[in-house]
Design an enzyme around this catalytic site. Structure first.
Site, mmCIF file in Angstrom:
data_model
loop_
_atom_site.group_PDB
_atom_site.id
_atom_site.type_symbol
_atom_site.label_atom_id
_atom_site.label_comp_id
_atom_site.label_asym_id
_atom_site.label_seq_id
_atom_site.Cartn_x
_atom_site.Cartn_y
_atom_site.Cartn_z
ATOM 1 C CG HIS A 5 -30.289 6.157 -13.206
ATOM 2 N ND1 HIS A 5 -29.240 6.291 -12.320
ATOM 3 C CD2 HIS A 5 -29.742 5.650 -14.335
ATOM 4 C CE1 HIS A 5 -28.132 5.869 -12.895
ATOM 5 N NE2 HIS A 5 -28.402 5.476 -14.114
ATOM 6 C CD GLU A 11 -15.887 9.187 -0.304
ATOM 7 O OE1 GLU A 11 -15.401 9.146 0.834
ATOM 8 O OE2 GLU A 11 -16.824 8.453 -0.672
ATOM 9 C CG ASN A 32 -29.487 12.111 -7.565
ATOM 10 O OD1 ASN A 32 -28.754 11.133 -7.509
ATOM 11 N ND2 ASN A 32 -29.081 13.325 -7.225
ATOM 12 C CB ALA A 45 -22.869 19.097 -3.028
ATOM 13 C CB THR A 52 -21.797 10.603 -9.062
ATOM 14 O OG1 THR A 52 -21.958 9.241 -9.459
ATOM 15 C CG2 THR A 52 -20.834 11.297 -9.997
#
Ligand code: BV8
Length: 245
Positions: A115, A209, A91, A225, A182
């Site tokens: 990132h 999921e 993130n 979460a 993720t």
């Protein structure tokens, strides 16, 4: 490998309950854009106005959202875990940073934004990175180099993620790898579970999921979460049943 050393990978799902839209929920569209049109170097060269506005909007929204119970649970773990804890986030938001600022981490902790970070900018000529909480012009002059211009300090598709050596070293030494929020759609992050397995680590997935790599995990905990991460951290920090107090 030390079972005390943990690597945690987080993705957009850990920030979803804070109100930060995930990449996948909008059908792979960010604020209505395909990632090829707003998150690649080619897009920046082709239409810097669109790209900078895309990041300006996301940067401006960040102060209105806050760390949730999952971020705070990881901060508590970082403050109390006796071994090494490497938190690698995909993130670009600063929610982990803010949660850890509220609960100073232990000596073995490091947070890696593989990132990049949306609240920072980078000079294209010198590579100097600086805080940048506000808007950025399409051709923002660089204060660090006459030939440079400022760009968001994020890793676009087609660019090499940051700190890969440190990440690979942590994966090679860890005894536990936990992936949180993720989809397993973006590489090389999606391959980290394989590196952890090769190092003999136990692997756990915490997600709303099953992710694309769910078959690679020893354990899968499905749910939001903000519920599952605090539950997992409490279990990890609680002494084993029957242990002496
Ligand atoms: C690279 C910064 C080479 C920008 C981002 C074909 C096959 C394999 C790979 C490729 C390929 N074609 C191209 C590639 C490479 C490419 C890639 O992976 N493309 C994808 C689209 C196929 N990767 C790259 O280009 C990378 N660079 O490969 O360089 C290299 C590699 C290694 C060493 C040397 C050289 C660079 C990728 C970085 C791109 N930049 N972000 C910006 O943000 O603007 S990625 C961006 O998308 C985000 O940062 C994030 O990382 C990613 C989205 O992934 P997730 O975080 O997983 O989010 P997503 O929405 O997908 O999933 C959310 C999950 O949360 C879901 O599963 C959902 O169920 C769950 N969830 C939702 N709510 C909750 C929840 N879970 C729990 N609780 C909830 N409440």
């Amino acid at each position: 490998m030390s079972t005390d050393d943990i690597v945690i990978l987080t993705g957009a799902g850990i920030s979803a309950e804070s109100g930060v839209p995930t990449f996948r929920d909008a059908g792979g569209l960010w604020e209505g854009h395909r990632f090829e049109d707003v998150a690649t170097p080619e897009a920046f060269a082709r239409d810097p106005v669109l790209v900078q506005r895309f990041y300006d909007l996301r940067r401006a929204a960040l102060p209105t959202v806050h760390p949730n119970a999952a971020h705070r649970a990881l901060a508590e773990l970082a403050a109390r875990w006796p071994g090494r804890l490497t938190l690698v986030t995909q993130n670009v938001d600063d929610l982990h940073d803010r949660a850890h600022a509220e609960a100073p981490p232990g000596a073995g902790f490091e947070l890696i934004h593989m990132h990049g970070e949306i609240m920072k900018a980078r000079c294209t000529a010198s590579g100097v990175v600086m805080d940048w909480p506000g808007p950025m012009a399409a051709h923002e002059p660089s204060p660090h180099h006459p030939a440079g211009r400022m760009r968001p300090h994020v890793v676009w598709f087609g660019e090499i993620p940051l700190e890969m050596d440190r990440i690979e070293a942590a994966l090679a030494a860890c005894g536990l790898f936990v992936s949180i929020g993720t989809s397993g759609a973006v590489w090389p992050a999606a391959g980290f579970v394989r590196a952890a397995r090769a190092a003999g680590a136990r692997t756990v997935e915490i997600n709303l999921e099953p992710s694309m790599g769910t078959h690679l995990f020893d354990e899968s905990r499905l749910g939001p979460a903000s519920v599952e991460v605090p539950r997992w951290v409490d279990e990890l920090l609680s002494p084993p049943q029957g242990a002496r107090a």
